[in-house]
Design a protein around this motif. Sequence first.
Motif, short mmCIF file in Angstrom:
data_model
loop_
_atom_site.label_atom_id
_atom_site.label_comp_id
_atom_site.label_asym_id
_atom_site.label_seq_id
_atom_site.Cartn_x
_atom_site.Cartn_y
_atom_site.Cartn_z
N ASP A 1 3.28 5.88 -7.31
CA ASP A 1 2.48 6.96 -8.25
C ASP A 1 3.04 8.25 -8.21
OD1 ASP A 1 0.53 5.17 -8.79
OD2 ASP A 1 -0.68 5.62 -7.16
N GLU A 2 3.64 8.72 -7.07
CA GLU A 2 4.06 10.03 -7.11
C GLU A 2 5.52 9.86 -7.92
OE1 GLU A 2 5.24 10.72 -3.11
OE2 GLU A 2 3.03 10.89 -2.42
N ASN B 1 0.86 -1.41 0.09
CA ASN B 1 -0.16 -0.07 0.15
C ASN B 1 1.04 1.37 -0.05
OD1 ASN B 1 -2.40 -1.34 -0.06
ND2 ASN B 1 -2.63 -1.40 2.17
N GLU B 2 1.90 1.12 0.71
CA GLU B 2 2.83 2.45 0.88
C GLU B 2 3.46 2.62 -0.46
OE1 GLU B 2 6.19 4.37 3.56
OE2 GLU B 2 5.30 2.46 4.04
N LYS C 1 1.72 4.28 -3.28
CA LYS C 1 1.74 5.45 -3.25
C LYS C 1 2.81 6.42 -3.53
CE LYS C 1 -1.49 5.41 0.69
NZ LYS C 1 -1.95 5.69 1.97
#
Length: 220
Positions: free
Chosen positions: A77-78, A70-71, A74
């Motif tokens: 994506d960034e 999950n981390e 993110k």
Amino acid sequence: MMIKAVVFDLDGTLLNTLEALSYCMSLTMEHFGLKKIDKEHTRYFVGEGARKFVDRSLIYNGDKELKLANEAYKVYDEIFARDCLKDVKPYDGIVELLSDLKKLDIKTVVLSNKSQSGVEKNIHTIIGEGVFDRIYGERPGIPKKPDPTALNLIIKELGFSKDEILYVGDTATDMKTALGAGVTSIGVLWGFRDENELRENKAGYIVKSPCEILEIIKKL
């Protein structure tokens, strides 16, 4: 002419994004103190969306239970939003093929498992705006390829019969998508995978250069 539209996969078919994908995932893995993902592994980790790419990269690095997933999504994506165009370029002959298809009044569509914003950024920046009649990336509520739902939606929107559509891609995922939708597929050899994978997944045609796609269309 029987063919009225050609639907293209993006990564490994229209654009060589291997460097960008490897770079973005390597930075993601390094964020967690893990090994980089080289281009050869990237070839086989991509094709089913960003989350699968992250999952496979984590498993390769020993996180078999995906505790960091999950981390990592993110973080990726960034990084991808910032660096997704790194060294991206169209494959030789692609721009000319698209121009020839437009002259023949054949509609062109992009269908990718990449995010909608990522697809648009890649296409509009590298190939140009207004080149494609439709651009489809990952969309809420629509399953990713190889599920044929998105391709069937495109066919319905275009208003053509399935024998008037060609689907062009470079992986098993693409060939399965075309097969599931009931359209003729063309597997390309300049992308991320090899001829055996395309043949094993029932590619209708296999080509070594974009100009061969035009030859096939003219014969059909």
